[in-house]
Design an enzyme around this catalytic site. Structure first.
Site, PDB file in Angstrom:
ATOM      1  N   SER A 137       0.945  -1.328   0.062  1.00 30.35           N
ATOM      2  CA  SER A 137       0.081  -0.126  -0.066  1.00 30.35           C
ATOM      3  C   SER A 137       0.988   1.316   0.121  1.00 30.35           C
ATOM      4  O   SER A 137       2.115   1.292   0.604  1.00 30.35           O
ATOM      5  CB  SER A 137      -0.747   0.079   1.356  1.00 30.35           C
ATOM      6  OG  SER A 137      -1.636   1.223   1.576  1.00 30.35           O
ATOM      7  N   TYR A 150      -2.052  -0.454  10.320  1.00 31.03           N
ATOM      8  CA  TYR A 150      -2.407  -0.938   9.071  1.00 31.03           C
ATOM      9  C   TYR A 150      -1.149  -0.638   8.260  1.00 31.03           C
ATOM     10  O   TYR A 150      -0.581  -1.449   7.473  1.00 31.03           O
ATOM     11  CB  TYR A 150      -3.619  -0.467   8.495  1.00 31.03           C
ATOM     12  CG  TYR A 150      -3.859  -0.461   6.935  1.00 31.03           C
ATOM     13  CD1 TYR A 150      -4.031  -1.760   6.476  1.00 31.03           C
ATOM     14  CD2 TYR A 150      -3.353   0.655   6.095  1.00 31.03           C
ATOM     15  CE1 TYR A 150      -4.135  -2.091   5.253  1.00 31.03           C
ATOM     16  CE2 TYR A 150      -3.676   0.210   4.636  1.00 31.03           C
ATOM     17  CZ  TYR A 150      -3.925  -0.716   4.405  1.00 31.03           C
ATOM     18  OH  TYR A 150      -3.900  -1.199   2.661  1.00 31.03           O
TER      19      TYR A 150
END
Ligand code: 8X3
Length: 250
Positions: A137, A150
């Site tokens: 990501s 995350y």
């Protein structure tokens, strides 16, 4: 020779779009996830049992993952590409307000689950001089408020990708970390606990990446000549960029 891709987290978003993209070009796909009805519907949509095979299991459960791989029928047992897409974000709040069990679920899925299925499939991938594409990501590269665990799990995915690429040198196996930015998918509904208002607000006027855009990137990476390895690929929508550093003043 028909090639086979195993795509985790294929019940929606990047995973489902990637399955569609590869089947369109003649690949066979193994689609995995936790929601059996969605996997079955996807297999039907893709053309049925001759081109797609569903494996329903929870990637947090190592034994279930191993049993699922062991159950593959002979015509899906040789795997040329592993797309490690299964992963999630839970919560957008600051660390001090987060739920510990959400943090553990992200670590178990995004890092431990990804590591387990990679380990289980490594010999097969080496045998076929295959490829691994890991979905990291932009949160691997850039911290942002509410990214806490995350972002840390996605930094792990990126570094794990680069690390195993070193170890696999000489085997012919390629490894890529793809780092998508703002993308319109169920990911945000999961992250916000199903808050449709927050979902609509995030995407409003933003022209975000669509799952098909990332599927296209994965397809490109996996179909480059065998001597080319894309190490990492960060992809944002044009609308997304960076802000100045935050300075808290007294
Ligand atoms: C998540 C991308 O932009 O929501 O992987 O942080 S973003």
């Amino acid at each position: 020779m028909t090639k086979t891709a195993l795509i985790t987290g294929a019940t929606s978003g990047f995973g489902a779009a990637t399955a569609r993209r590869f089947v369109k070009e003649g690949w066979k796909v193994i689609v995995t996830g936790r929601r059996a009805e969605r996997l079955d519907a996807l297999v039907d949509e893709l053309g049925g049992a001759s081109v797609a095979h569903a494996l329903c299991f929870d990637i947090q459960d190592v034994d279930a993952t191993r049993n699922a791989i062991d159950s593959l029928p002979a015509d899906f047992a040789e795997i040329d590409l592993l797309v490690n897409n299964a992963g999630l974000a839970l919560g957008t709040g600051p660390a001090q307000e987060c739920n510990l069990s959400d943090w553990m679920t992200m670590i178990d899925t995004n890092t431990k689950g990804l590591v387990a299925i990679t380990h289980i499939l490594l010999d097969k991938l080496i045998e076929r001089k295959g490829a691994i594409v890991n979905l990291a990501s932009i949160a691997s590269n850039w911290p942002y408020p509410g990214g806490n665990v995350y972002g840390a799990t996605k930094a792990f995915v990126q570094q794990f990708s680069l690390g195993i690429r070193c170890d696999l040198a000489g085997t012919g196996v390629r490894v890529t970390s793809i780092e998508p930015g703002l993308c319109e998918s169920e990911f945000t509904l999961v992250r916000t606990g199903g808050n449709k208002e927050a979902y609509d607000k995030l995407y409003s006027g933003a022209d975000p990446i669509q799952p098909e855009d990332i599927a296209e990137s994965i397809f490109w990476v996996a179909n480059l000549p065998a001597h080319v390895n894309v190490n990492s690929l960060e992809v944002m929508p044009v609308s997304q960029s960076w802000s100045p550093f935050a300075i808290h003043r007294k």
